[in-house]
Motif scaffolding. Structure first.
Motif, PDB file in Angstrom:
ATOM      1  N   LEU A   1      48.910  47.736 -25.143  1.00 15.90           N
ATOM      2  CA  LEU A   1      49.580  48.477 -24.076  1.00 15.90           C
ATOM      3  C   LEU A   1      50.985  47.949 -23.874  1.00 15.90           C
ATOM      4  CD1 LEU A   1      46.795  49.031 -21.434  1.00 15.90           C
ATOM      5  CD2 LEU A   1      48.047  50.761 -22.703  1.00 15.90           C
ATOM      6  N   ALA A   2      51.131  46.624 -23.936  1.00 20.74           N
ATOM      7  CA  ALA A   2      52.461  46.030 -23.753  1.00 20.74           C
ATOM      8  C   ALA A   2      53.399  46.503 -24.853  1.00 20.74           C
ATOM      9  CB  ALA A   2      52.345  44.509 -23.760  1.00 20.74           C
ATOM     10  N   VAL A   3      52.901  46.480 -26.068  1.00 19.18           N
ATOM     11  CA  VAL A   3      53.725  46.926 -27.196  1.00 19.18           C
ATOM     12  C   VAL A   3      54.103  48.398 -27.018  1.00 19.18           C
ATOM     13  CG1 VAL A   3      53.688  47.376 -29.675  1.00 19.18           C
ATOM     14  CG2 VAL A   3      52.856  45.203 -28.791  1.00 19.18           C
ATOM     15  N   ALA A   4      53.108  49.195 -26.650  1.00 15.68           N
ATOM     16  CA  ALA A   4      53.357  50.627 -26.469  1.00 15.68           C
ATOM     17  C   ALA A   4      54.411  50.846 -25.404  1.00 15.68           C
ATOM     18  CB  ALA A   4      52.052  51.324 -26.100  1.00 15.68           C
ATOM     19  N   THR A   5      54.345  50.066 -24.318  1.00 17.40           N
ATOM     20  CA  THR A   5      55.326  50.218 -23.239  1.00 17.40           C
ATOM     21  C   THR A   5      56.732  49.924 -23.752  1.00 17.40           C
ATOM     22  OG1 THR A   5      53.596  49.371 -21.821  1.00 17.40           O
ATOM     23  CG2 THR A   5      55.781  49.559 -20.862  1.00 17.40           C
ATOM     24  N   PHE A   6      56.855  48.849 -24.541  1.00 16.22           N
ATOM     25  CA  PHE A   6      58.183  48.491 -25.051  1.00 16.22           C
ATOM     26  C   PHE A   6      58.707  49.552 -26.014  1.00 16.22           C
ATOM     27  CE2 PHE A   6      57.195  44.151 -23.606  1.00 16.22           C
ATOM     28  CZ  PHE A   6      58.360  43.952 -22.884  1.00 16.22           C
ATOM     29  N   VAL A   7      57.820  50.116 -26.800  1.00 20.06           N
ATOM     30  CA  VAL A   7      58.260  51.119 -27.775  1.00 20.06           C
ATOM     31  C   VAL A   7      58.666  52.406 -27.079  1.00 20.06           C
ATOM     32  CG1 VAL A   7      57.475  52.569 -29.676  1.00 20.06           C
ATOM     33  CG2 VAL A   7      56.929  50.141 -29.651  1.00 20.06           C
TER      34      VAL A   7
END
Lengths: 930, 233
Positions: free
Chosen positions: A907-913
C-alpha cells in the motif's frame, strides 16, 4: 443486508470448531501408553525373522498388548485385551524364536497376533481360566512349517492341557487332568511337555505333582510327585518353573527363605542349597532368571532381595546327570536391582541393573563383559527419592569377550519405562500415567508469587508497602541483562511466529497450567500443559502397600497449590511447581466446611435413595420407583460462569435461561423393564424440574450424563423394535424460564426469590434427540473464564478411540422440526432438525491419533476467554486447547504477520507511485474548468 | 478377542448349531486399494439385545469373525481409524426347514430409521454367512485454513473488475495515441455523437446553465475521482 452478513458470520464460525491442519500435532499432545509392563511378559523379539530389527513386546498390567520401537520408544501397535472381567489376573505373552507372531493368553483366551502389525491371526477359547501358555520349541515333523504350536494349561472345572496349532489355532489334542489338584504351570523340554500341579496334603502343605505328556499325541507318559516334605506352605514359595529350555527346572524355598531347592523337571532328584545371609535384613524375595531357548546353555541365576540390598547366584545344570551346581555369585549391592537374561546362540548373558551401574556377565564365568555407570535414569522423581530399577529386559550383542551393544529397558520405581543403550538413556515412557485415577489443573506457583507480593503491598501500611515495592523492583532489575539479551530473539520470534507460539515462554495466556495426576500406585505426577513432553515432578504421596488401593481426589483450592485428599487422610497440600509438600506455610482450608455456618445442603446415598439434609435435618429424599436403581447424579459444576442470562434472538428479543446453580441431573434405571429415567432436580428444594423416561435401553452400555449452564445432555444405547430404531442416541435438553421471548415466566412478577420454595410453574424444557453412530462413554463440557465463549460438548467415543467436540449449535434443541428455519432462525445459526447426527471427523480433537481407554475428561479455563484446556486420561493421556468460538482474543496461527506487513508495504508503494499521477490529474482539471 | 458381556449368551454359545458370521473387507479402489493398510485397531462390534455385545478385531486376512452367534437381531458396526463403513443389520433366526442350522442374513441398515427399514441385501447363509463390506468414505480430520493465495486473490470478481478498470484508465491514452489518424477521427466523431459529449450532448447542455457550470465541473470531477480510486488499487 444484515442477514447475509450474519449468515456469513455463522458460516465462518462453524468450521472454528474443527481441528485445523496447522494446529493439529502442535497444540495437542498424546502419550500412547501401555501401562506398567510385566517382567514375565516383556521381551525383545524380531517381528520379521529375516530382518535384524527387533521390537519390544509387552503385555502390561492394564492388559494392553503392544509393540514398542526400541529406537525412539514410539508405539508400533497395541491391542487392549479384555480379561473377561474375572479377577484371575494372570496374563501370558510368548514368542517363539523366529516366529512372526506373538501369542497372548488372558482370561480364558489364547490369541496369536501378527508381530509386525498387531492383527489377530487366530484365537481359541479354553474352557477355564488360563494357568499357563507356552510355545512348543520342538520339531517333531508334524507341525506346520514355520508356525510353532502353543500349549495351554487351563484351570476351572475341567482342567486340561491343549496343544494349539500355530498356524490355524485348531486344537490338536487335549489332555484332561484328573483329580482335584490345581493346575499351576507348564514346562516343555525338547522331548516332553510337563504340567505342574499343586497337590494339597492333609496338613495343608503343597506338594508338586508333575504330569509328563507326549507332545505329539498328548498321551500321559509319566506322573510323579515331588517330595517337597513340609517346606512348601503356599504356592507363593515356588519361585519359578522354567519353561522352554534344555532342562526346565522347578525351584522353591521354604517360607523363611533359608534353603533353595531345585529340581530338574523330568527327574526326581532335588538339589538343596542353603541361602546365605548377606546382611541383617530378612530376604524378602527370591527370583529366578533362566534362558527361554531350548538350545541355550542350561544355566540360571537366582536373585535374592532384602529391604536394603540384593545379590545373585548363578547355577549350572549338568545335563548328563541332571545335577545342579553353583557356579559363581554376584556381589551384594545396596538398593534394589534388576537382572535380565539374554541369549546369543547357545550363550547366556545376565545383565544387572543397579541404582548406578549396568553390567553384563556371561553365564559361564563371572568376568564382567561390559560395565556402564548410570548417573541417573533421566526421569523426574521426588525430592530425595532414590530411583531404583524394578525389572529389566535386555538385548545383548557380544563380540569376542566384550559387549559391543546392549539395549536394556528398565521399569523404574517411579513408574517410568526407560531404554538404556550402552548405559545411556534413549527414551522414557511415562507408563505410570496409564493408571491415572484423579487429575486437577493448577496454576504454576511462580505466577502466584507475584500475586502474593502484590497482596502484601495492598494490605501493608503505606511506608512498608513502598519499601517492599522498591525492593521488588530492585530484584526485578537483576533480570534486566538477561531480558535485554533475549530481546532480539524475542522480536525475531514475534515477527516469524505467532503470539500463540511463544506464549509458552511467558505464560500470559494461561496455557502453561500444571496438570497433577494421581496414579493408582500412590504417586502424584505433574505435567506442564505447555511442555507436556517432560514430567515436572513425580513423587510418592500415598505410600501404599502392594495390593492396597486408594481413591484420591485432587483439587487446586488455591493457585499454585495442589491438594490431595483420600478416604484415609485429609487434604495434604503440595507446591504445584516443584511438588514440595507445604507444611504450615499456607493455611490449609478445612476439608469439610463447617456445615452449621455455611448452610450447605449435604447429600447422602442411603440405600437406594438420595437424601438431602439441610442444617442437619432432612430436607428431602428422592426415592426411585420400586425396582429402580440410581445410575448417577451429575450436578452443575461449581465454577460454571454464565455471561448472559438470556439468549438474544434475531429480533432483539430475549429468551431467558433458567439459571440455577443448584440443579443436577439424576439418572435411574429399571433393570426389569430395561427402562431409564432422567430427572433434573433442584438440589435445594428437591423439586423435579424435568423428567423423561426412555424404554428399551441397553443398561449394560454406558449412560453418560452432563449438566452445564441451563442445559443437560445424556446418551444411551437403545434396543430396536420394528417401529423404532436401534443404536445410540444423544439427548440434549435446555431449560428456559419461559418459551415466550421477553417473558420471565413465574419469575417475572415476583421480586423475591427463594431457592427453598418450589416455584409453582416449573420452567420450560426443550429437548431434542439425535441418533449417533457410536456409543459415548463419557461426556464433558469446555469451560472458559467468563463463560462468554460458547460451550462445546466433549464426548468420549470408545469404539473409535476418539474424543469428539460437538459444537453446541449443532445439537441445539431449538433447531426447528419438520420445517425449514425462518430467516430469523437462520441468522441465529439454527438449522432444520435432522434426527441423525454424524460425527464429522473434523470434530475429533485427537484427529488421526487414537486415544484408547479414556475414562475421564477434565477441562479448565485458560487466562484468555476464548480458550479452554482439555485433558483426558484413562489408559492414554491426551491434552489439547480448544477455542469453541474461534480464537477471538489471540492471534492464532492463521494470522500471518508477514502477509500483514507485506500488505502495508504494498500500500505504501502504491501510494508513492500513484500520488504524482493524482497530483497531475488534479492540476489538469483545474486548467480545464477554471 | 471376543467380548462376551452376558452370561445369558453363554448357554447359547455352547450349542453346536450356533451361527458364524465372517465379514471381510475386500480391496475397494480407489478408496481403499489395500485393506492390509487398515490400522490394527480396526474392529467390528455386533450389538444384540441388551447385554449382548460381541467385538472382533481385524484379522491378518482382513476379516472379522464372530463365532457362535445366538438367535437375535444384531447391529454390525465396523470402526476404523481412517474409514467409515456402513452399518449392517444381521439377523440370526431358526431355519425355516426346521434343521439344526440357523439362518444368518445381513442387510444394510440406516441410522435414524426404523429397524424394519432394510437396505441392500448382503447375503444369507445356513449356519454361516460370509459377506463383504466396503468403506463408504474416508475420514478427513483436518480443516484447512482459508490461507492467502495470490491466484485466488486475483481470481475474485472484485479484483478482476478493479484490474480491468485500472487497465482502461492507464491503457486508454496509449491506445488513443497509437491509433492511426483515420480511426482516431472516427472515434472522435462517435464521441461527439454520444449523448453526453458534443455541443448538443447532455453534458454540454448542462454546462450552459449559469450555476450548472460549477455543478457540471463537480460532476465530472467525481467521475475523475472514481478513476482515482481505481488507480489507487
Amino acid at each position: 443486508m444484515l442477514l447475509p452478513l450474519l449468515t456469513a458470520v455463522t458460516l465462518f464460525l462453524a468450521p472454528a470448531c474443527a481441528v485445523f491442519s496447522d494446529e493439529a500435532w502442535n497444540i495437542d499432545y498424546h502419550f500412547a501408553l501401555l501401562g506398567a509392563p510385566k517382567e514375565e511378559t516383556s521381551f525383545f523379539h524380531r517381528p520379521n525373522p529375516s530382518s535384524k530389527a527387533s521390537l519390544i513386546y509387552t503385555l502390561s498390567e492394564e492388559h494392553a498388548l503392544g509393540a514398542v520401537n526400541p529406537r525412539d520408544g514410539s508405539l508400533v501397535w497395541r491391542q487392549i485385551l479384555a480379561s473377561g472381567g474375572d479377577s484371575h489376573n494372570t496374563s501370558f505373552l510368548r514368542a517363539g524364536e523366529g516366529q512372526d507372531v506373538v501369542i497372548s493368553g488372558i482370561g480364558s483366551e489364547v490369541a496369536a497376533w501378527s508381530a509386525a502389525d498387531g492383527r489377530l491371526v487366530w484365537n481359541v477359547n479354553a474352557d477355564g481360566p488360563l494357568e499357563d501358555v507356552e510355545i512348543l520349541e520342538l520339531s517333531d515333523g508334524k507341525e506346520t512349517v514355520g508356525a510353532k504350536d502353543a500349549v495351554a494349561l487351563s484351570g476351572g472345572e475341567h482342567p486340561m492341557v491343549q496343544r494349539i496349532d500355530g498356524a490355524s489355532g485348531a486344537v490338536k489334542w487335549q489332555y484332561s487332568i484328573d483329580g482335584s489338584d490345581a493346575p499351576y504351570q507348564l514346562s516343555a523340554s525338547s522331548t516332553e511337555v510337563y504340567a505342574i500341579l499343586l497337590h494339597k496334603t492333609i496338613l495343608d502343605y503343597v506338594k508338586l505333582r508333575v504330569v509328563a505328556l507326549d507332545p505329539v499325541t498328548g498321551q500321559k507318559t509319566d506322573e510323579y510327585m515331588l517330595s517337597s516334605e513340609n517346606e512348601l506352605a503356599t504356592a507363593d514359595n515356588v519361585i519359578s518353573v522354567g519353561a522352554n529350555s534344555a532342562s526346565p527346572i522347578i525351584a522353591w524355598t521354604d517360607a523363611a527363605h533359608t534353603t533353595l531347592k531345585v529340581n530338574v523337571v523330568g527327574t526326581k532328584s532335588i538339589s538343596s542349597f542353603s541361602i546365605e545371609r548377606h546382611d541383617g535384613n530378612a530376604i524378602e524375595r527370591v527370583k529366578l532368571h533362566a534362558p527361554y531357548h531350548i538350545n541355550s546353555l542350561s544355566h540360571f541365576l537366582v536373585h535374592y532381595e532384602t529391604a536394603t540390598s540384593h545379590w545373585a547366584e548363578v547355577y549350572h545344570i549338568d545335563l548328563k546327570n541332571s545335577k545342579v551346581e553353583k557356579a559363581y555369585s554376584l556381589p551384594r549391592v545396596a538398593g534394589r536391582g534388576a537382572f535380565s537374561t539374554s541369549t546369543a546362540d547357545a550363550n547366556v548373558y545376565f545383565t544387572r541393573v543397579t541404582r548406578d551401574e549396568l553390567s553384563t556377565v556371561s553365564s559361564a564365568s563371572h568376568g564382567i563383559l561390559g560395565r556402564w555407570s548410570l548417573s541417573s535414569f533421566g526421569v523426574a522423581s521426588g525430592v530425595g527419592e532414590q530411583v531404583e530399577p524394578v525389572h529389566a529386559v535386555s538385548e545383548v550383542s557380544v563380540k569376542g569377550d566384550t559387549v559391543s551393544a546392549i539395549r536394556t529397558t528398565v521399569l523404574l520405581s517411579t513408574g517410568d519405562w526407560v531404554l538404556l543403550r550402552d548405559g545411556k538413556g534413549i527414551w522414557n515412557r511415562p507408563e505410570m500415567l496409564a493408571s491415572t485415577v484423579a487429575v486437577t489443573f493448577a496454576m504454576p506457583a511462580d505466577v502466584v508469587a507475584l500475586a502474593q507480593q502484590l497482596e502484601v503491598e495492598a494490605h501493608g501500611n503505606p511506608v512498608a508497602a513502598y519499601i517492599h515495592r522498591v525492593q521488588r523492583h530492585v530484584v526485578d532489575l537483576q533480570k534486566l541483562p538477561s531480558f535485554l539479551v533475549s530481546m532480539p530473539k524475542k522480536i525475531v520470534q514475534g515477527f516469524l511466529g505467532t503470539s500463540a507460539d511463544h506464549a509458552a515462554g511467558s505464560d500470559i495466556f494461561g496455557f502453561r497450567q500444571i496438570i497433577a495426576c494421581a496414579t493408582r500406585s500412590g504417586r502424584l505426577v505433574a505435567l506442564d500443559a505447555g511442555h507436556p513432553d517432560r514430567t515436572l515432578w513425580n513423587r510418592d504421596v500415598a505410600d501404599l502397600k502392594p495390593g492396597q488401593s486408594w481413591r484420591p481426589s485432587l483439587s487446586s483450592t488455591k493457585d499454585g497449590v495442589i491438594q490431595v485428599s483420600s478416604a484415609a487422610g485429609t487434604g495434604i497440600n503440595y507446591n504445584a511447581t516443584d511438588g514440595q509438600q507445604l507444611a504450615g506455610d499456607l493455611p490449609i482450608i478445612p476439608d469439610e466446611p463447617d456445615l452449621s455456618t455455611s448452610r450447605a445442603v449435604r447429600y447422602t446415598m442411603r440405600g437406594n435413595s438420595l437424601e438431602a439434609t439441610y442444617d442437619w435435618s432432612p430436607s428431602w429424599t428422592f426415592t426411585p420407583i420400586h425396582g429402580e436403581r440410581i445410575l448417577n447424579l451429575v450436578p452443575r459444576p461449581v465454577n460454571d460462569p454464565v455471561a448472559s442470562i438470556g439468549k438474544v434472538l434475531r429480533d432483539r428479543r430475549v429468551l431467558y435461561k433458567y439459571l440455577d446453580s443448584n440443579i443436577a441431573l439424576l439418572a435411574t434405571a429399571h433393570d426389569a423393564s430395561s427402562k431409564a429415567n432422567f430427572y433434573v432436580l433442584n438440589t435445594i428444594s428437591g423439586a423435579i424440574i424435568y423428567s423423561n423416561a426412555h424404554p428399551n435401553i441397553d443398561l449394560t452400555a454406558p449412560v453418560p450424563t452432563i449438566m452445564s449452564e441451563n442445559w443437560f445432555a445424556y446418551s444411551f444405547t437403545s434396543e430396536a423394535s420394528d417401529a423404532t430404531t436401534k443404536g445410540h442416541q444423544l439427548v440434549i435438553g435446555e431449560v428456559f424460564e419461559s418459551l415466550i421471548p421477553d417473558n420471565r415466566g413465574a419469575m417475572g412478577a415476583s421480586s423475591n426469590y427463594s431457592t427453598l420454595q418450589t416455584a409453582t410453574d416449573p420452567p420450560f424444557t426443550l429437548t431434542q434427540t439425535y441418533q449417533i453412530p457410536e456409543p459415548i462413554s463419557q461426556l464433558a463440557v469446555t469451560r472458559t473464564r467468563q463463560g462468554i465463549t460458547s460451550r462445546q460438548l466433549l464426548a468420549v467415543l470408545p469404539a473409535s478411540n476418539a474424543i469428539v467436540g460437538i459444537p453446541y449449535g449443532i445439537v441445539d434443541p431449538r433447531r426447528p422440526v419438520n420445517r425449514d428455519p425462518t430467516k430469523d432462525e437462520q441468522a441465529e445459526g439454527l438449522m432444520r432438525y435432522a434426527p441423525v447426527l454424524d460425527f464429522d471427523p473434523k470434530w475429533y480433537l485427537n484427529h488421526q491419533r487414537e486415544v484408547v481407554g479414556i475414562k475421564n475428561v477434565v477441562t479448565a479455563p485458560a487466562l484468555i476467554e476464548s480458550t479452554s484446556l482439555v485433558f483426558a486420561y484413562g489408559l492414554d493421556v491426551f491434552g489439547t486447547r480448544l477455542s469453541p468460538s474461534f480464537s477471538f482474543d489471540i492471534l492464532g496461527r492463521d494470522f500471518n504477520k508477514f502477509q500483514m506487513l507485506a500488505t502495508v508495504a504494498a500500500l505504501a508503494v502504491a501510494t508513492f507511485v500513484v500520488a504524482p499521477l493524482v497530483m497531475r490529474k488534479q492540476v489538469d482539471q483545474r486548467w480545464r474548468f477554471l | 478377542m471376543l467380548v462376551l458381556k452376558s452370561l445369558t449368551v453363554l448357554a447359547g454359545t455352547s450349542l453346536a448349531s450356533a451361527a458364524n458370521l465372517t465379514v471381510s473387507i475386500p480391496s475397494s479402489p480407489p478408496l481403499l486399494p489395500n485393506p492390509a493398510s487398515l490400522a490394527p485397531s480396526t474392529h467390528a462390534v455386533l450389538i444384540g439385545p441388551p447385554g449382548v455385545q460381541y467385538e472382533a478385531p481385524i484379522r491378518r486376512d482382513n476379516t472379522f469373525t464372530f463365532p457362535d452367534l445366538a438367535e437375535a437381531s444384531y447391529l454390525l458396526t465396523v470402526h476404523s481409524r481412517d474409514y467409515f463403513f456402513p452399518p449392517l443389520r444381521v439377523d440370526v433366526t431358526k431355519a425355516a426347514d426346521g434343521t439344526q442350522q440357523e439362518t444368518v442374513q445381513a442387510w444394510q441398515t440406516f441410522r435414524g430409521n426404523e429397524w424394519s427399514n432394510k437396505g441392500p441385501f448382503y447375503g444369507s447363509g445356513n449356519g454361516e454367512l460370509r459377506t463383504q463390506i466396503q468403506p463408504s468414505s474416508q475420514k478427513n480430520f483436518y480443516q484447512d485454513r482459508g490461507g492467502f493465495n495470490i491466484i485466488d486473490f486475483v481470481k475474485s470478481p472484485m479484483i478482476l473488475m478493479a484490474l480491468v478498470s485500472v487497465a482502461f484508465i492507464f491503457g486508454m491514452p496509449y491506445i488513443m495515441d497509437n491509433m492511426d489518424p483515420e480511426m482516431k477521427e472516427e472515434f472522435d466523431d462517435m464521441q461527439k455523437k454520444g449523448p453526453l459529449s458534443g455541443s448538443s450532448g447532455a453534458a454540454a447542455q448542462l454546462q450552459n446553465f449559469d450555476i450548472a457550470g460549477w455543478l457540471a465541473g463537480k460532476g465530472s470531477s467525481t467521475e475523475q475521482g472514481a478513476g482515482d480510486i481505481g488507480k489507487k488499487r
